[in-house]
Design a protein around this motif. Sequence first.
Motif, PDB file in Angstrom:
ATOM      1  N   CYS A 101      45.794  37.306  32.458  1.00 48.55           N
ATOM      2  CA  CYS A 101      44.429  37.092  32.923  1.00 48.55           C
ATOM      3  C   CYS A 101      44.061  38.282  33.785  1.00 48.55           C
ATOM      4  CB  CYS A 101      44.304  35.791  33.715  1.00 48.55           C
ATOM      5  SG  CYS A 101      45.198  35.825  35.289  1.00 48.55           S
ATOM      6  N   ALA A 102      42.765  38.480  33.998  1.00 50.42           N
ATOM      7  CA  ALA A 102      42.287  39.540  34.890  1.00 50.42           C
ATOM      8  C   ALA A 102      41.447  38.879  35.968  1.00 50.42           C
ATOM      9  CB  ALA A 102      41.470  40.560  34.112  1.00 50.42           C
ATOM     10  N   VAL A 103      41.762  39.171  37.233  1.00 49.43           N
ATOM     11  CA  VAL A 103      41.163  38.424  38.336  1.00 49.43           C
ATOM     12  C   VAL A 103      40.795  39.354  39.487  1.00 49.43           C
ATOM     13  CG1 VAL A 103      41.473  36.507  39.954  1.00 49.43           C
ATOM     14  CG2 VAL A 103      42.613  36.445  37.753  1.00 49.43           C
ATOM     15  N   SER A 104      39.638  39.098  40.089  1.00 54.25           N
ATOM     16  CA  SER A 104      39.270  39.715  41.356  1.00 54.25           C
ATOM     17  C   SER A 104      39.323  38.639  42.436  1.00 54.25           C
ATOM     18  CB  SER A 104      37.876  40.344  41.274  1.00 54.25           C
ATOM     19  OG  SER A 104      36.903  39.366  40.967  1.00 54.25           O
ATOM     20  N   GLN A 105      39.314  39.065  43.687  1.00 47.57           N
ATOM     21  CA  GLN A 105      39.569  38.151  44.801  1.00 47.57           C
ATOM     22  C   GLN A 105      38.662  36.916  44.832  1.00 47.57           C
ATOM     23  OE1 GLN A 105      39.014  39.746  48.757  1.00 47.57           O
ATOM     24  NE2 GLN A 105      40.679  38.490  49.583  1.00 47.57           N
ATOM     25  N   TYR A 134      42.894  45.383  45.239  1.00 51.96           N
ATOM     26  CA  TYR A 134      44.178  45.376  45.946  1.00 51.96           C
ATOM     27  C   TYR A 134      44.401  44.086  46.723  1.00 51.96           C
ATOM     28  CZ  TYR A 134      45.094  50.181  44.624  1.00 51.96           C
ATOM     29  OH  TYR A 134      45.353  51.319  43.892  1.00 51.96           O
ATOM     30  N   ALA A 135      43.338  43.451  47.167  1.00 55.44           N
ATOM     31  CA  ALA A 135      43.504  42.179  47.887  1.00 55.44           C
ATOM     32  C   ALA A 135      44.161  41.141  46.987  1.00 55.44           C
ATOM     33  CB  ALA A 135      42.149  41.676  48.377  1.00 55.44           C
ATOM     34  N   THR A 136      43.744  41.089  45.726  1.00 52.33           N
ATOM     35  CA  THR A 136      44.345  40.144  44.771  1.00 52.33           C
ATOM     36  C   THR A 136      45.787  40.527  44.482  1.00 52.33           C
ATOM     37  OG1 THR A 136      42.187  39.716  43.770  1.00 52.33           O
ATOM     38  CG2 THR A 136      44.131  39.150  42.463  1.00 52.33           C
ATOM     39  N   LEU A 137      46.031  41.805  44.304  1.00 53.99           N
ATOM     40  CA  LEU A 137      47.393  42.289  44.041  1.00 53.99           C
ATOM     41  C   LEU A 137      48.357  41.832  45.117  1.00 53.99           C
ATOM     42  CD1 LEU A 137      49.324  44.237  42.411  1.00 53.99           C
ATOM     43  CD2 LEU A 137      48.628  45.996  44.052  1.00 53.99           C
ATOM     44  N   TYR A 138      47.986  42.030  46.391  1.00 54.51           N
ATOM     45  CA  TYR A 138      48.876  41.703  47.495  1.00 54.51           C
ATOM     46  C   TYR A 138      48.981  40.187  47.709  1.00 54.51           C
ATOM     47  CZ  TYR A 138      48.098  46.659  48.353  1.00 54.51           C
ATOM     48  OH  TYR A 138      47.998  48.014  48.206  1.00 54.51           O
ATOM     49  N   THR A 139      47.869  39.485  47.551  1.00 49.74           N
ATOM     50  CA  THR A 139      47.889  38.033  47.751  1.00 49.74           C
ATOM     51  C   THR A 139      48.817  37.356  46.754  1.00 49.74           C
ATOM     52  OG1 THR A 139      45.631  37.993  48.632  1.00 49.74           O
ATOM     53  CG2 THR A 139      46.493  35.932  47.746  1.00 49.74           C
ATOM     54  N   VAL A 140      48.694  37.713  45.478  1.00 47.21           N
ATOM     55  CA  VAL A 140      49.512  37.078  44.443  1.00 47.21           C
ATOM     56  C   VAL A 140      50.976  37.451  44.607  1.00 47.21           C
ATOM     57  CG1 VAL A 140      49.958  36.917  41.961  1.00 47.21           C
ATOM     58  CG2 VAL A 140      47.602  36.889  42.808  1.00 47.21           C
ATOM     59  N   ASN A 141      51.253  38.742  44.814  1.00 44.61           N
ATOM     60  CA  ASN A 141      52.658  39.168  44.901  1.00 44.61           C
ATOM     61  C   ASN A 141      53.342  38.734  46.184  1.00 44.61           C
ATOM     62  OD1 ASN A 141      52.995  40.292  42.372  1.00 44.61           O
ATOM     63  ND2 ASN A 141      52.273  42.306  43.005  1.00 44.61           N
ATOM     64  N   GLN A 142      52.581  38.470  47.214  1.00 47.14           N
ATOM     65  CA  GLN A 142      53.189  37.941  48.442  1.00 47.14           C
ATOM     66  C   GLN A 142      53.694  36.522  48.201  1.00 47.14           C
ATOM     67  OE1 GLN A 142      50.475  37.221  51.696  1.00 47.14           O
ATOM     68  NE2 GLN A 142      52.085  37.377  53.226  1.00 47.14           N
ATOM     69  N   LYS A 143      52.937  35.738  47.452  1.00 48.28           N
ATOM     70  CA  LYS A 143      53.295  34.351  47.209  1.00 48.28           C
ATOM     71  C   LYS A 143      54.136  34.179  45.947  1.00 48.28           C
ATOM     72  CE  LYS A 143      49.293  32.298  49.556  1.00 48.28           C
ATOM     73  NZ  LYS A 143      49.985  31.271  50.341  1.00 48.28           N
ATOM     74  N   TRP A 144      54.003  35.122  45.014  1.00 47.06           N
ATOM     75  CA  TRP A 144      54.658  34.991  43.707  1.00 47.06           C
ATOM     76  C   TRP A 144      55.079  36.385  43.252  1.00 47.06           C
ATOM     77  CZ3 TRP A 144      51.811  33.429  38.588  1.00 47.06           C
ATOM     78  CH2 TRP A 144      52.715  32.838  37.687  1.00 47.06           C
TER      79      TRP A 144
END
Length: 361
Positions: A101-105, A134-144
């Motif tokens: 999927c492609a997602v923005s914050q 980048y906000a989405t990148l960091y949010t997702v990878n921090q949790k998953w």
Amino acid sequence: MSTSIHQRQQQQPHLPHPHLSSPSSISPRNPPNWQRPMSIFGRTGLLILLTLLVVVGVLLPTMRMRMPDGLLSRTSVSKWRDYTLAQAAEFVGKNGTVIVCAVSQPYLPFLNNWLISIARQKHQDKVLVIAEDYATLYTVNQKWPGHAVLVPPAPVAQTAHKFGSMGFFNFTSRRPRHLLNILELGYNVMYNDVDMVWLADPFPYLQGDHDVYFSDDMTAVKPLNHSHDLPPPGKKGRTYICSCMIFMRPTSGAKLVMKKWIEELRAQPWSKAKKANDQPAFNWALNRTAGEVDLYLLPQAAFPTGGLYFKNKTWVQETKGKHVIIHNNYITGFEKKIKRFQEYGLWFVGDHAQESPLGKI
């Protein structure tokens, strides 16, 4: 002598003791206890070593927990900025398949809702989130960790773009390039918009060895045993296939469709007059490669458009138990989509957030 060495040094700070200053006064055979080397294999050495290990074991986790957040975040940021699509696909790919999927914050709540529905079908480990900021990148990878990647260049700061806007076009027009890159890496790839919900496992419906699988975005009811060929063109001279649910195998045919899609997007840029989106270009790509590519139309009852599922109650009852993936389209607006999902019992993020790999966000 009852006076200690330490006390003697205090009493005579500038005068060396005569015995200590003479090299011949200390026998190499009988060195004083304070000068005798201590082996770490002796009882005392082992005791000291054990004490040090205990201290390190107790203090190190505490020191780590108290490490400045800025230092940890800088390390994480650097790591995920350098994370490549090839690395991400290798990490999440299972049985040669990646779900993308492609997602923005602004759409993180929809991502979480979609992930909950996928987790219920036990396919969440295959998911790769292509972050469009980048906000989405960091949010997702921090949790998953490892399940999000950003393919440069990052678009400008994202908002919840309205269908038909230039922002929406710029956002969705990156999609075929992402999918082509994953195909070039040798993976089967399923693409979903995140305003979708899985009610059942879609993979049993991906029968045969076709190049590209897709669903019709038309609301007209088809017979249950309808053809799986590309439908005939509509009034605009092209089909009306949805670009929001696609499955492809890493074949030359699938790659050709993606390349043609990219070409069509370049030939049909967004303008205030046209207000284009990526879907017409996808349909032109399908229509112009149909003779060279093995295409497969998925069953309407299993993969209905939102214009049918949310607006034709009779059809929904007649096809009850056959629905697999529901698309919340034929409606615009972030809040309106959430409200409709809630009305149909398809908004899970409130009571079922723990079912998502991301938890509550």
